[in-house]
Each structure stands twice: as C-alpha cells, then as structure tokens.
Design an enzyme around this catalytic site. Structure first.
Site, PDB file in Angstrom:
ATOM      1  N   HIS A  64      13.787  62.181  58.824  1.00 28.83           N
ATOM      2  CA  HIS A  64      14.728  62.461  57.691  1.00 28.83           C
ATOM      3  C   HIS A  64      13.761  62.260  56.400  1.00 28.83           C
ATOM      4  O   HIS A  64      13.785  63.303  55.547  1.00 28.83           O
ATOM      5  CB  HIS A  64      15.842  61.892  57.805  1.00 28.83           C
ATOM      6  N   HIS A  65      13.125  61.344  56.329  1.00 28.75           N
ATOM      7  CA  HIS A  65      12.513  60.910  55.163  1.00 28.75           C
ATOM      8  C   HIS A  65      11.266  59.828  55.257  1.00 28.75           C
ATOM      9  O   HIS A  65      11.188  59.179  56.509  1.00 28.75           O
ATOM     10  CB  HIS A  65      13.264  60.217  53.871  1.00 28.75           C
ATOM     11  N   GLN A 139       7.636  53.786  55.323  1.00 26.96           N
ATOM     12  CA  GLN A 139       8.876  53.778  56.035  1.00 26.96           C
ATOM     13  C   GLN A 139       9.344  55.303  56.739  1.00 26.96           C
ATOM     14  O   GLN A 139       9.045  56.012  55.856  1.00 26.96           O
ATOM     15  CB  GLN A 139       9.970  53.220  55.166  1.00 26.96           C
ATOM     16  N   HIS A 141      12.220  57.342  58.383  1.00 26.30           N
ATOM     17  CA  HIS A 141      13.639  57.499  58.624  1.00 26.30           C
ATOM     18  C   HIS A 141      13.598  58.329  60.000  1.00 26.30           C
ATOM     19  O   HIS A 141      13.629  59.560  59.637  1.00 26.30           O
ATOM     20  CB  HIS A 141      14.493  57.764  57.414  1.00 26.30           C
ATOM     21  N   HIS A 212      18.407  59.314  44.206  1.00 27.60           N
ATOM     22  CA  HIS A 212      18.716  58.625  45.388  1.00 27.60           C
ATOM     23  C   HIS A 212      20.043  58.328  45.444  1.00 27.60           C
ATOM     24  O   HIS A 212      20.497  57.581  44.424  1.00 27.60           O
ATOM     25  CB  HIS A 212      18.043  57.503  45.788  1.00 27.60           C
ATOM     26  N   HIS A 214      23.878  58.111  48.227  1.00 25.48           N
ATOM     27  CA  HIS A 214      24.271  58.354  49.531  1.00 25.48           C
ATOM     28  C   HIS A 214      25.104  59.480  49.864  1.00 25.48           C
ATOM     29  O   HIS A 214      24.984  60.390  48.985  1.00 25.48           O
ATOM     30  CB  HIS A 214      24.936  57.052  50.352  1.00 25.48           C
ATOM     31  N   MET A 284      24.662  54.276  46.539  1.00 28.72           N
ATOM     32  CA  MET A 284      23.429  53.962  45.487  1.00 28.72           C
ATOM     33  C   MET A 284      23.321  54.903  44.376  1.00 28.72           C
ATOM     34  O   MET A 284      23.779  56.103  44.668  1.00 28.72           O
ATOM     35  CB  MET A 284      22.053  53.934  46.164  1.00 28.72           C
TER      36      MET A 284
HETATM   37  C1  IYT Z   1      20.844  48.996  45.449  1.00 29.59           C
HETATM   38  C2  IYT Z   1      19.753  49.971  45.053  1.00 29.59           C
HETATM   39  O1  IYT Z   1      20.336  50.645  44.165  1.00 29.59           O
HETATM   40  N1  IYT Z   1      18.953  49.983  46.070  1.00 29.59           N
HETATM   41  C3  IYT Z   1      17.986  51.004  45.752  1.00 29.59           C
HETATM   42  C4  IYT Z   1      16.978  50.851  44.672  1.00 29.59           C
HETATM   43  C5  IYT Z   1      16.054  49.894  44.698  1.00 29.59           C
HETATM   44  C6  IYT Z   1      14.793  50.116  45.162  1.00 29.59           C
HETATM   45  C7  IYT Z   1      13.601  49.208  45.209  1.00 29.59           C
HETATM   46  C8  IYT Z   1      16.389  48.484  44.644  1.00 29.59           C
HETATM   47  C9  IYT Z   1      15.355  47.518  44.451  1.00 29.59           C
HETATM   48  C10 IYT Z   1      14.050  48.020  44.882  1.00 29.59           C
HETATM   49  O2  IYT Z   1      12.994  46.931  44.569  1.00 29.59           O
HETATM   50  I1  IYT Z   1      11.758  49.864  45.371  1.00 29.59           I
HETATM   51  I2  IYT Z   1      16.048  45.692  43.950  1.00 29.59           I
HETATM   52  C11 IYT Z   1      17.242  51.323  47.237  1.00 29.59           C
HETATM   53  O3  IYT Z   1      17.219  50.715  48.116  1.00 29.59           O
HETATM   54  N2  IYT Z   1      16.754  52.769  47.231  1.00 29.59           N
HETATM   55  C12 IYT Z   1      16.276  53.532  48.331  1.00 29.59           C
HETATM   56  C13 IYT Z   1      15.023  52.706  49.049  1.00 29.59           C
HETATM   57  O4  IYT Z   1      15.302  51.703  49.982  1.00 29.59           O
HETATM   58  C14 IYT Z   1      14.321  52.124  47.797  1.00 29.59           C
HETATM   59  C15 IYT Z   1      15.834  54.835  48.133  1.00 29.59           C
HETATM   60  O5  IYT Z   1      15.690  55.567  48.962  1.00 29.59           O
HETATM   61  O6  IYT Z   1      15.695  54.787  46.844  1.00 29.59           O
HETATM   62 CU    CU Z   2      16.274  59.540  55.224  1.00 32.27          CU
HETATM   63 CU    CU Z   3      20.067  53.818  49.580  1.00 29.97          CU
END
Ligand code: IYT
Ligand code: CU
Ligand code: CU
Length: 326
Positions: A64-65, A139, A141, A212, A214, A284
């Site tokens: 998926h990604h 990573q 998915h 990004h 959900h 998110m």
């Molecule tokens: C709570 C949230 O918004 N999490 C996001 C963004 C995020 C990315 C990183 C937050 C932090 C980071 O160090 I890099 I603190 C989040 O997890 N986004 C997902 C990824 O797993 C990064 C995404 O696909 O954008």
């Molecule tokens: Cu994905």
């Molecule tokens: Cu997310």
C-alpha cells in the site's frame, strides 16, 4: 558503508563522486496478515552519502505504501525485520518496535502510481557521518498478503533503489512537517490548523509536498504567508496516493519572518468523537514540505505542531499558542 545489503551496482561516474545505486529491499518476507507494516534498517554511519533519487521496487497490488525514514537510532537492529505499524495490527512473526528510537525524519514516500523521484539538479539528502541520519529505515505497508500464503507461498522483496553519490551536491534537501493534535466531534466537519513563523535566518525552497490523514481527511493544504499574503504550497485530497507531489508553483521561497501554515479539513460521519492518535481508528493531520537550501546551514526547526481543535485555530496564531514539538 551501505554495502551490507545484497546488490550494490556501480554506475558510470560523471562527476568526481562515485555514483551507486543501492538496493534497499525487504529480504523475501512473507507477511501473513493484511495491514502488516514491516521495517528494515541499514547503517550509514561510516561515510557521507548524498541521495539524489529514489526508484520504487513495488507492486501496488501488494504494497500500500513504502516510506523511507532517517533515524539517529533505529527501532530495530540491522539485519532484522520488525513490526512498525501505526499499531493497527501486530504480526506475531515479528517483534514490534517503533520506526526510529530517536531522530525520526521522513525522506521519501511511495504509494500506488508514484513514479521514481529524481531530486532537482544539484539537490540531495545528506545522510551518514556527521549528520542526524545514521540509519535509513524502510517501512513497507502490506495490503494484500494472499500471495504469501499457500498454495503460492511467494516471498516479497519490495523496497527502493536509492541513487547515491559520495560527492556533495551544492544544495541540500530536507523535510519540514506541519501537523496538529485535536479531535472531531461526531457528525461534523472540523478544521485542523497549524502555523509557525520561521525564526532562523535560512532561506528554503519547497519543491514537493505530501499529505497524510486516515479515513476522515478530505482536503489538506499548505501555505506560505509573507506580509499577510497567502501563497499555496500544495493542496491534496489525502485519499489520493500519499506520495510527494510537485508544489503548486515552483520558485516559492520561505525565509525568516515568513509563516508556514497548514490545514486539514476532516469529516466525521461516525457516532463518536475521533481524536488525533496513532492507530487507524484515530486520525492524523500532516502536511510535509520537501525543500532544499542553496547553502548550509539548513533549518534546525523540523516541524510545526499545534494542539488543534477545539483549542487552536489560525485565529489563535497571534497568541503564539503554537507548539514546536521535538
Ligand atoms: C501524530 C502524528 O501526526 N503522527 C504522524 C506524523 C509524525 C511523523 C513523524 C509525527 C512525528 C514524527 O516524528 I516522521 I512526532 C505520523 O505518524 N505520520 C505517518 C508516519 O508514520 C510518519 C505518515 O505516514 O505520515
Ligand atoms: Cu499504507
Ligand atoms: Cu497516520
């Protein structure tokens, strides 16, 4: 050096640096549950590497990604595959851990239909020795895992080919992340907003962006505000493939005193409040800006987060309630 991985193909070297295509792939894995997120790390501590391009090695029917992260310390060891999801499912065949233990940054994202990304001329991500990125973490998915089960029992080597050089480019790339916390009440539309003033005397040139969210994200947009004038950096429906897209118009710069802002419009048709959080049942709100600087130093500030709704909106900006996490 990154030679711990199987295939390192030497390519013609047009400049003083040695150009190498490095395959950073899953080692024939067989995830058994849909929505498994697997991670693999490589150490790049021993020398500088300049990444100038990313070639996806993936099939949208299966993956998926794919995200490439930089870490100071990875969540798992080298030569190990671990579970590193947004914690939606946990796969019993692998240990579960974070993507990075410290110093997380996103470097590249692939999702269905994303072509290879070649950075603009003379632009590269500087990773390795003396940088904040000592490890790269891949990573993947996995969406559809039926081909990994009997009778086919296929193995998967999804991943990326990184185009690297050992010679520095004149311009250095990095990623800035705008995001929020907050919640959306049931049966409503909510705006998740963030904004931060650039405090450092550094001029950056955004050239790509990624959104990004959900399930509830409908539109995510990012802006530069200079002297009260708003200029769009990018805007996307986050239900489209979450890859890096070219900025709305090229040549926009961001310098000291400018404001970077982003907004996610979310629609909650469910019968309960949804909060920002780590699982697929949470939400998110992220807007990533990929930029370069002509000359180092680059920005120290790497992200711009606010607490989001119902406590923070753009109108609150002058109260300086915005939080800069990390
Ligand atoms: C709570 C949230 O918004 N999490 C996001 C963004 C995020 C990315 C990183 C937050 C932090 C980071 O160090 I890099 I603190 C989040 O997890 N986004 C997902 C990824 O797993 C990064 C995404 O696909 O954008
Ligand atoms: Cu994905
Ligand atoms: Cu997310």
């Amino acid at each position: 050096v990154m030679t711990s991985l199987a295939a390192v193909v030497a390519m013609a070297a047009p400049n003083p640096g040695q150009v190498e295509a490095i395959n950073f792939l899953m080692p024939e894995v067989q995830p058994q549950e849909p929505d498994t997120y697997l991670c693999r790390a490589i150490k790049i501590e021993d020398s500088h590497r300049y990444i100038t391009g990313f070639i996806p090695n993936a099939n949208a029917m299966i993956a998926h990604h794919i995200l490439l992260y930089g870490c100071l310390e990875p969540g798992g060891a080298e030569d190990e595959i671990w579970n590193c999801g947004e914690m939606s499912t946990s796969n019993k065949n692998y240990r579960t851990s974070s993507i990075c233990q410290t110093g997380t940054s996103i470097i590249y994202a692939w999702a269905m239909e994303a072509p290879r990304l070649t950075l603009p001329p003379e632009v590269s991500f500087d990773v390795g020795q003396d940088t904040g990125i000592k490890y790269l973490v891949l990573q993947v998915h996995y969406k559809n895992v039926t081909s990994f089960k009997p009778p086919n029992n296929q193995k998967d080597s999804s991943g990326l080919t990184l185009i690297t050089t050992t010679a520095p480019t004149t311009k250095t790339a990095a990623v800035y992340l705008l995001g929020t916390g907050g919640e959306i009440p049931q049966h409503s539309i909510e705006y998740f907003e963030t904004a931060c003033t650039i405090q450092e005397d550094v001029e950056i040139v955004p050239f790509a962006y990624r959104t990004h969210a959900h399930a509830l994200g409908r539109v995510i947009s990012g802006y530069r505000i200079r002297n009260g004038e708003w200029t769009e950096i990018g805007r996307k429906d986050p239900r489209l493939p979450e890859m890096f897209y070219n900025v709305t118009s090229s040549g926009i710069t961001v310098k000291k005193g400018d404001i970077l802002a982003a907004r996610c419009t979310m629609e909650n048709t469910l019968d309960h409040t949804v909060q920002i959080g780590p699982t697929q049942n949470d939400e998110m709100c992220n807007f990533y800006i990929m930029y370069y600087v002509e000359k180092l130093p680059s920005l120290n500030q790497k992200n711009c987060f606010t607490v989001g709704p119902p406590n923070w909106f753009w109108d609150d900006f002058n109260d300086q309630k915005s939080l800069n996490l990390q």
